[in-house]
Design a protein around this motif. Structure first.
Motif, PDB file in Angstrom:
ATOM      1  N   THR A   1     -90.890 -53.244  26.588  1.00  0.00           N
ATOM      2  CA  THR A   1     -91.287 -54.435  25.847  1.00  0.00           C
ATOM      3  C   THR A   1     -91.816 -55.510  26.778  1.00  0.00           C
ATOM      4  N   LEU A   2     -91.164 -55.675  27.933  1.00  0.00           N
ATOM      5  CA  LEU A   2     -91.608 -56.671  28.909  1.00  0.00           C
ATOM      6  C   LEU A   2     -92.991 -56.329  29.445  1.00  0.00           C
TER       7      LEU A   2
ATOM      8  N   TRP B   1     -99.938 -52.630  30.048  1.00  0.00           N
ATOM      9  CA  TRP B   1     -99.979 -52.421  28.605  1.00  0.00           C
ATOM     10  C   TRP B   1     -99.736 -50.952  28.246  1.00  0.00           C
ATOM     11  N   TYR B   2    -100.408 -50.037  28.933  1.00  0.00           N
ATOM     12  CA  TYR B   2    -100.226 -48.622  28.633  1.00  0.00           C
ATOM     13  C   TYR B   2     -98.829 -48.143  29.015  1.00  0.00           C
TER      14      TYR B   2
ATOM     15  N   ALA C   1     -96.178 -46.537  26.305  1.00  0.00           N
ATOM     16  CA  ALA C   1     -95.528 -45.244  26.516  1.00  0.00           C
ATOM     17  C   ALA C   1     -94.019 -45.355  26.363  1.00  0.00           C
ATOM     18  N   ALA C   2     -93.446 -46.524  26.704  1.00  0.00           N
ATOM     19  CA  ALA C   2     -91.996 -46.692  26.665  1.00  0.00           C
ATOM     20  C   ALA C   2     -91.475 -47.004  25.274  1.00  0.00           C
TER      21      ALA C   2
ATOM     22  N   GLN D   1     -97.815 -54.320  17.786  1.00  0.00           N
ATOM     23  CA  GLN D   1     -97.425 -55.505  17.026  1.00  0.00           C
ATOM     24  C   GLN D   1     -97.117 -56.697  17.925  1.00  0.00           C
ATOM     25  N   LEU D   2     -96.806 -56.445  19.191  1.00  0.00           N
ATOM     26  CA  LEU D   2     -96.626 -57.559  20.119  1.00  0.00           C
ATOM     27  C   LEU D   2     -97.918 -58.354  20.271  1.00  0.00           C
TER      28      LEU D   2
END
Length: 307
Positions: free
Chosen positions: A28-29, A249-250, A254-255, A263-264
């Motif tokens: 997320t980070l 971002w990628y 993936a995580a 949606q972020l």
């Protein structure tokens, strides 16, 4: 022995759940850092257009980013991907490296960064739709309800700002949404197989044979007036947006998965509005921050729903 067994039980549970939580938090980070980098893209593009033509700006940014990516791949001696991954990388290259930058740059010739930022707020929904079709994800009903609410707010804003009819800039922006969502979906899928920085790295290298002659032709026909703003804008869209932002971002996608990461990006329009005021001195209409705030609320809903 029973007391010892019951004491050990909770310890085992705590140990097994901690590793699962860390990838989610770090993912997320990373995705959020990518959103911050992307939120500066439109203001940086506006700066770049002060000294470069739209075709020159896009071609040169691609060349610079590809040289950086290629240098990293070469220095680390990364072997080329398997042949079966190249079609997906071509989609990433066409959507994220070439299509989205070109279409949004053409739109920003006549559109404000604030307007473009709110329209691009539809990108999370577009990405989630293509992800469901391509990867087979099945988000919950609450997820779709929140995403559609945000999309409806953006659509209403676009129609209101355009006087009831779509402008040429809006058509460019909607086209950019489709090609970028396709690139994000393929990139997120490939980032589960190879490191995220290699996904965007090889996609950039794939564009280099076309970007170099394209840059040469564009620079020959479009006048260039180098200023501090235009150089800073070019460097940011090439290094920050085109390479580093896509790397994190990628990895984030993936995580935590493509739908939740996408949606972020509902926060991206609001961040871009802030940059447009601070860096460009744009005057916002009341509808712009209200619409951006409305879609931002959807983040809390979508991040609490399970795919």
């Amino acid at each position: 022995m029973r007391a010892q067994s019951s004491a050990i039980g909770p310890t085992r549970i705590a140990v097994t759940t901690t590793p699962a939580a860390r990838p989610t938090a770090s993912g997320t980070l990373l995705a959020a850092l990518g959103v911050v980098a992307f939120s500066l893209t439109f203001p940086a593009t506006a700066w770049g257009l002060e000294g470069f033509g739209p075709w020159s700006l896009v071609a040169v940014r691609c060349v610079l980013a590809a040289l950086i990516a290629g240098g990293c791949l070469l220095a680390l001696r990364v072997p080329p991907p398997d042949r079966r991954h190249w079609p997906g990388l071509a989609v990433v290259a066409a959507g994220v490296v070439a299509g989205f930058p070109l279409l949004t740059t053409l739109a920003l010739r006549t559109s404000t960064t604030a307007h473009a930022a709110v329209v691009v707020g539809l990108l999370p929904l577009t990405t989630a739709l293509l992800s469901a079709l391509r990867v087979g994800t099945r988000p919950s009903r609450a997820f779709w309800a929140a995403a559609l609410t945000g999309a409806a707010a953006v659509a209403a804003f676009t129609v209101q700002q355009s006087g009831g009819a779509l402008s040429t800039a809006d058509l460019y922006l909607f086209g950019a949404l489709l090609v970028c969502a396709a690139g994000y979906t393929e990139g997120g899928r490939l980032a589960r197989i190879m490191p995220g920085w290699q996904v965007i790295g090889w996609a950039l290298v794939l564009c280099l044979p076309l970007a170099v002659p394209g840059a040469a032709v564009a620079l020959a026909y479009e006048p260039v007036h180098l200023t501090a703003h235009s150089v800073a804008g070019l460097l940011w869209v090439a290094v920050g947006s085109q390479f580093l932002g896509l790397v994190v971002w990628y990895r984030g996608m993936a995580a935590i998965g493509i739908p939740k990461a996408s949606q972020l990006q509902l926060a991206q329009p609001l961040l871009t509005l802030v940059w447009s005021v601070l860096l460009l001195g744009e005057h916002l209409t009341v509808a712009a921050p209200l619409t951006a705030a409305a879609v931002l609320v959807c983040i809390a809903v979508t991040q609490r729903t399970r795919g």
